[in-house]
Write a protein that holds these residues in place. Sequence first.
Motif, mmCIF file in Angstrom:
data_model
loop_
_atom_site.group_PDB
_atom_site.id
_atom_site.type_symbol
_atom_site.label_atom_id
_atom_site.label_comp_id
_atom_site.label_asym_id
_atom_site.label_seq_id
_atom_site.Cartn_x
_atom_site.Cartn_y
_atom_site.Cartn_z
ATOM 1 N N TRP A 178 26.290 -6.220 -27.044
ATOM 2 C CA TRP A 178 26.217 -5.783 -25.653
ATOM 3 C C TRP A 178 25.659 -6.931 -24.830
ATOM 4 C CZ3 TRP A 178 21.476 -6.213 -23.513
ATOM 5 C CH2 TRP A 178 20.379 -6.248 -24.373
ATOM 6 N N TRP A 179 25.919 -6.934 -23.516
ATOM 7 C CA TRP A 179 25.364 -7.954 -22.632
ATOM 8 C C TRP A 179 25.339 -7.447 -21.209
ATOM 9 C CZ3 TRP A 179 30.183 -8.099 -24.670
ATOM 10 C CH2 TRP A 179 31.245 -8.169 -23.787
ATOM 11 N N PHE A 180 24.499 -8.100 -20.394
ATOM 12 C CA PHE A 180 24.282 -7.681 -19.018
ATOM 13 C C PHE A 180 23.765 -8.884 -18.235
ATOM 14 C CE2 PHE A 180 20.786 -5.826 -16.262
ATOM 15 C CZ PHE A 180 21.620 -5.337 -15.267
ATOM 16 N N PHE A 181 24.481 -9.282 -17.193
ATOM 17 C CA PHE A 181 24.040 -10.359 -16.305
ATOM 18 C C PHE A 181 23.391 -9.761 -15.072
ATOM 19 C CE2 PHE A 181 27.409 -12.736 -18.511
ATOM 20 C CZ PHE A 181 26.746 -13.914 -18.765
ATOM 21 N N THR A 182 22.300 -10.368 -14.629
ATOM 22 C CA THR A 182 21.615 -9.929 -13.429
ATOM 23 C C THR A 182 20.770 -11.081 -12.893
ATOM 24 O OG1 THR A 182 20.083 -8.278 -12.500
ATOM 25 C CG2 THR A 182 19.654 -8.991 -14.757
ATOM 26 N N LYS A 183 20.422 -10.989 -11.620
ATOM 27 C CA LYS A 183 19.481 -11.944 -11.042
ATOM 28 C C LYS A 183 18.050 -11.389 -11.088
ATOM 29 C CE LYS A 183 22.767 -14.125 -7.917
ATOM 30 N NZ LYS A 183 23.147 -14.310 -6.500
ATOM 31 N N ASP A 184 17.900 -10.180 -11.586
ATOM 32 C CA ASP A 184 16.610 -9.489 -11.643
ATOM 33 C C ASP A 184 15.998 -9.660 -13.037
ATOM 34 O OD1 ASP A 184 14.525 -7.599 -11.904
ATOM 35 O OD2 ASP A 184 15.556 -6.148 -10.621
ATOM 36 N N ARG A 185 15.007 -10.523 -13.136
ATOM 37 C CA ARG A 185 14.364 -10.828 -14.420
ATOM 38 C C ARG A 185 13.808 -9.570 -15.089
ATOM 39 N NH1 ARG A 185 11.203 -15.855 -15.771
ATOM 40 N NH2 ARG A 185 10.018 -15.353 -17.621
ATOM 41 N N GLU A 186 13.113 -8.744 -14.324
ATOM 42 C CA GLU A 186 12.492 -7.541 -14.895
ATOM 43 C C GLU A 186 13.542 -6.562 -15.420
ATOM 44 O OE1 GLU A 186 9.306 -7.365 -15.630
ATOM 45 O OE2 GLU A 186 9.231 -9.377 -14.790
ATOM 46 N N ALA A 187 14.653 -6.407 -14.705
ATOM 47 C CA ALA A 187 15.726 -5.522 -15.172
ATOM 48 C C ALA A 187 16.325 -6.052 -16.470
ATOM 49 C CB ALA A 187 16.805 -5.375 -14.106
ATOM 50 N N ALA A 188 16.472 -7.351 -16.573
ATOM 51 C CA ALA A 188 17.015 -7.954 -17.781
ATOM 52 C C ALA A 188 16.094 -7.703 -18.974
ATOM 53 C CB ALA A 188 17.225 -9.450 -17.581
ATOM 54 N N VAL A 189 14.795 -7.884 -18.784
ATOM 55 C CA VAL A 189 13.835 -7.679 -19.873
ATOM 56 C C VAL A 189 13.761 -6.197 -20.238
ATOM 57 C CG1 VAL A 189 11.403 -7.870 -20.539
ATOM 58 C CG2 VAL A 189 12.522 -9.766 -19.344
ATOM 59 N N ARG A 190 13.735 -5.308 -19.249
ATOM 60 C CA ARG A 190 13.711 -3.860 -19.521
ATOM 61 C C ARG A 190 14.937 -3.454 -20.345
ATOM 62 N NH1 ARG A 190 12.231 -3.214 -14.285
ATOM 63 N NH2 ARG A 190 14.343 -2.637 -13.694
ATOM 64 N N THR A 191 16.092 -3.983 -19.970
ATOM 65 C CA THR A 191 17.330 -3.660 -20.684
ATOM 66 C C THR A 191 17.253 -4.125 -22.130
ATOM 67 O OG1 THR A 191 18.613 -3.789 -18.646
ATOM 68 C CG2 THR A 191 19.831 -4.005 -20.712
ATOM 69 N N ALA A 192 16.821 -5.349 -22.351
ATOM 70 C CA ALA A 192 16.712 -5.878 -23.713
ATOM 71 C C ALA A 192 15.735 -5.048 -24.540
ATOM 72 C CB ALA A 192 16.276 -7.339 -23.676
ATOM 73 N N LYS A 193 14.587 -4.756 -23.981
ATOM 74 C CA LYS A 193 13.577 -3.985 -24.712
ATOM 75 C C LYS A 193 14.066 -2.575 -25.024
ATOM 76 C CE LYS A 193 9.381 -6.403 -23.400
ATOM 77 N NZ LYS A 193 8.043 -6.268 -22.805
ATOM 78 N N SER A 194 14.805 -1.975 -24.104
ATOM 79 C CA SER A 194 15.296 -0.609 -24.357
ATOM 80 C C SER A 194 16.334 -0.596 -25.476
ATOM 81 C CB SER A 194 15.874 0.001 -23.076
ATOM 82 O OG SER A 194 17.103 -0.586 -22.728
ATOM 83 N N HIS A 195 17.128 -1.633 -25.588
ATOM 84 C CA HIS A 195 18.139 -1.684 -26.646
ATOM 85 C C HIS A 195 17.530 -1.933 -28.013
ATOM 86 C CE1 HIS A 195 22.200 -1.468 -24.911
ATOM 87 N NE2 HIS A 195 21.610 -1.842 -23.800
ATOM 88 N N ILE A 196 16.440 -2.651 -28.091
ATOM 89 C CA ILE A 196 15.841 -2.987 -29.382
ATOM 90 C C ILE A 196 14.724 -1.997 -29.756
ATOM 91 C CG2 ILE A 196 14.041 -4.614 -28.638
ATOM 92 C CD1 ILE A 196 16.444 -5.200 -31.569
ATOM 93 N N GLY A 197 14.362 -1.141 -28.805
ATOM 94 C CA GLY A 197 13.319 -0.164 -29.066
ATOM 95 C C GLY A 197 11.917 -0.734 -28.983
ATOM 96 N N ASP A 198 11.743 -1.782 -28.191
ATOM 97 C CA ASP A 198 10.442 -2.423 -28.014
ATOM 98 C C ASP A 198 9.754 -1.789 -26.810
ATOM 99 O OD1 ASP A 198 8.253 -4.063 -27.768
ATOM 100 O OD2 ASP A 198 9.387 -5.912 -27.564
ATOM 101 N N THR A 199 8.857 -0.847 -27.080
ATOM 102 C CA THR A 199 8.195 -0.148 -25.984
ATOM 103 C C THR A 199 6.858 -0.781 -25.623
ATOM 104 O OG1 THR A 199 7.226 1.407 -27.550
ATOM 105 C CG2 THR A 199 9.309 2.046 -26.509
ATOM 106 N N LYS A 200 6.437 -1.798 -26.370
ATOM 107 C CA LYS A 200 5.175 -2.477 -26.057
ATOM 108 C C LYS A 200 5.361 -3.340 -24.822
ATOM 109 C CE LYS A 200 5.130 -4.125 -30.209
ATOM 110 N NZ LYS A 200 4.849 -5.038 -31.286
#
Length: 110
Positions: A87-109
């Motif tokens: 999966w992949w997602f391009f954005t100019k929003d750094r926080e949205a990119a990190v939230r998306t990555a963490k949600s896919h890997i299950g990293d809630t920390k």
Amino acid sequence: MDFETSAIARWLDEQEKKGIDVSRIALPDDLANDEAPDETVYFKEIRPCSILCTGTHPFATVERFGRWFLSRGRDRDEGPHTDLPAWWFFTKDREAAVRTAKSHIGDTKR
């Protein structure tokens, strides 16, 4: 590399100017394979087996290309390896990119 020299960022800007939704656009092979990211913002891999394992493991990463962030990875499947598609997602929003990555890997920390 600064914001103005990233070929990927320039290409994404051009596509966006044409009115194309670039959030899930596939990069041309020459761009995808020829340019290293300016920065890796986040990376997590789930690899319970040895470093020598050749299986495909779940991972999530956020890489910056100029002003653009590429959030990408492979979701978890059953067992230590995954056959799920990338999966992949391009954005100019750094926080949205990190939230998306963490949600896919299950990293809630945080």
